[in-house]
Structures are given as structure tokens and as C-alpha cells.
Scaffold this motif. Structure first.
Motif, PDB file in Angstrom:
ATOM      1  N   PHE A  36       0.843  -1.184   0.000  1.00 41.00           N
ATOM      2  CA  PHE A  36       0.000   0.000   0.000  1.00 41.00           C
ATOM      3  C   PHE A  36       0.883   1.240   0.000  1.00 41.00           C
ATOM      4  CE2 PHE A  36      -3.080   3.068   1.407  1.00 41.00           C
ATOM      5  CZ  PHE A  36      -4.210   2.644   0.728  1.00 41.00           C
ATOM      6  N   ARG A  64      -9.843   5.330  -2.996  1.00 44.40           N
ATOM      7  CA  ARG A  64      -8.410   5.081  -2.783  1.00 44.40           C
ATOM      8  C   ARG A  64      -8.088   3.590  -2.901  1.00 44.40           C
ATOM      9  NH1 ARG A  64      -3.787   8.131  -1.265  1.00 44.40           N
ATOM     10  NH2 ARG A  64      -2.417   6.636  -0.324  1.00 44.40           N
ATOM     11  N   ASP A  84      -5.649   1.944  -5.824  1.00 49.26           N
ATOM     12  CA  ASP A  84      -4.465   1.181  -5.463  1.00 49.26           C
ATOM     13  C   ASP A  84      -4.568  -0.288  -5.850  1.00 49.26           C
ATOM     14  OD1 ASP A  84      -3.195   3.402  -4.486  1.00 49.26           O
ATOM     15  OD2 ASP A  84      -3.937   3.115  -2.452  1.00 49.26           O
TER      16      ASP A  84
END
Length: 180
Positions: A20, A107, A111
Motif C-alpha cells: 500500500f 483510494r 491502489d
């Protein structure tokens, strides 16, 4: 750290999760663009990255977070329909929490790689359901509020329908323009 992708910054602490990536530090308003608004810039822009890292650690998927966001927005609509000032404040805070969760969902999707068609559709429909629930809750709250209170606005169903219809017309016009 040689097993990291070439574009991965090399100055991360060793205990940071490698799956991450962390954004470089920026001012909150710059992350979402200049037209994101105050809540988007400070609530979503500041809270979402940390919550998204936590969601990854807990194994939550974008769909799960999106469902929680929908539930929080419906709960906000229920509070809006109360017709009291405290209900309006609670609804507003819950709606802000739903917006933050939407930022976490976005988000996580960014990702995770390319979004699926179904995931994009589900997210778009979830947004419209949240809008309808919140506008309906606000209209009910304005109608059931005590006469003479600052919340009472009379018959606002026409405004609620217009608030739902105008963005839909704008989206359709944008799609028609993009199609040709």
C-alpha cells in the motif's frame, strides 16, 4: 528492499506495508483538486489515506467499504428525517463520514488496479441511492419539523425532486456530448 517495484520510493520505513504505497506529503486541498470543496479537502483528503491503509490491513474490499458508506448515508437520511436541529446536525456528521468512506473506497480502487465495470456501476448507483435517501430525509425532516422552528421549511418535495433530477440531466447531457 530490492524486491520493491522500480517506482516505489526508497525512503519508506521498513515496517510500512509494502502493498500500500503512501502519498507524498501535500496540502489537503491539492490531493483532490481545486474544486473538491472544504469537506472534501480536509475531511476526505486528510482522513482517507490512513483509513484506507487500515482497510487494507483489515482485508476490507472496496465493495465492503462502499456498502458501509451507503449504510452510513442512509442512517444520515434517517436522522435528517427527524425534523429537529439535533437530527440535522447528526445527519450532517454522518453524511460527512459517508463522504470520507467514499474517499477510502476510491483510494482502495485506485491502489488495487483497474476497476471492474460492475464495481464502477455499483459505485455510481450507490451514490445515486445515497443522494435520493438524503434528499428524501431532508424533505421529510422539513415537513415534520415543529412549526416555527428553524428547520421547518414547508413543502419542499418539489425541491427534493429537482435536486435529484437536475444532476441526472447534467450527467445524461455529458454522456451524450462524450458519445458524439
Amino acid at each position: 528492499m530490492d524486491d520493491l517495484p522500480r517506482d516505489f520510493p526508497r525512503d519508506f520505513p521498513r515496517d510500512f506495508p509494502r502493498d500500500f504505497p503512501r502519498d507524498p506529503p501535500r496540502r489537503p486541498g491539492r490531493r483532490l483538486g481545486h474544486d473538491g470543496g472544504l469537506v472534501a479537502a480536509y475531511a476526505v483528503g486528510v482522513c482517507s489515506p490512513g483509513l484506507a491503509r487500515g482497510a487494507v490491513r483489515w482485508g476490507l474490499t472496496p465493495g465492503t467499504v462502499s456498502g458501509v458508506s451507503l449504510g452510513v448515508a442512509v442512517l444520515a437520511a434517517v436522522w435528517f428525517s427527524d425534523g429537529t436541529r439535533a437530527g440535522m446536525v447528526a445527519g450532517a456528521l454522518l453524511l460527512c463520514a459517508s463522504l470520507v468512506l467514499d474517499g477510502v473506497t476510491g483510494r482502495l480502487v485506485r491502489d488495487a488496479g483497474p476497476a471492474t465495470v460492475f464495481g464502477a456501476w455499483r459505485d455510481a448507483m450507490s451514490g445515486r441511492v445515497k443522494e435520493a435517501a438524503v434528499y428524501g430525509g431532508l424533505a421529510i425532516g422539513a415537513e415534520v419539523a415543529a412549526p416555527g422552528s428553524g428547520v421547518r421549511a414547508g413543502d419542499v418535495w418539489g425541491l427534493a425532486v429537482a435536486a435529484l433530477a437536475l444532476p441526472a440531466v447534467r450527467r445524461m447531457a455529458g454522456l451524450a456530448h462524450a458519445a458524439g
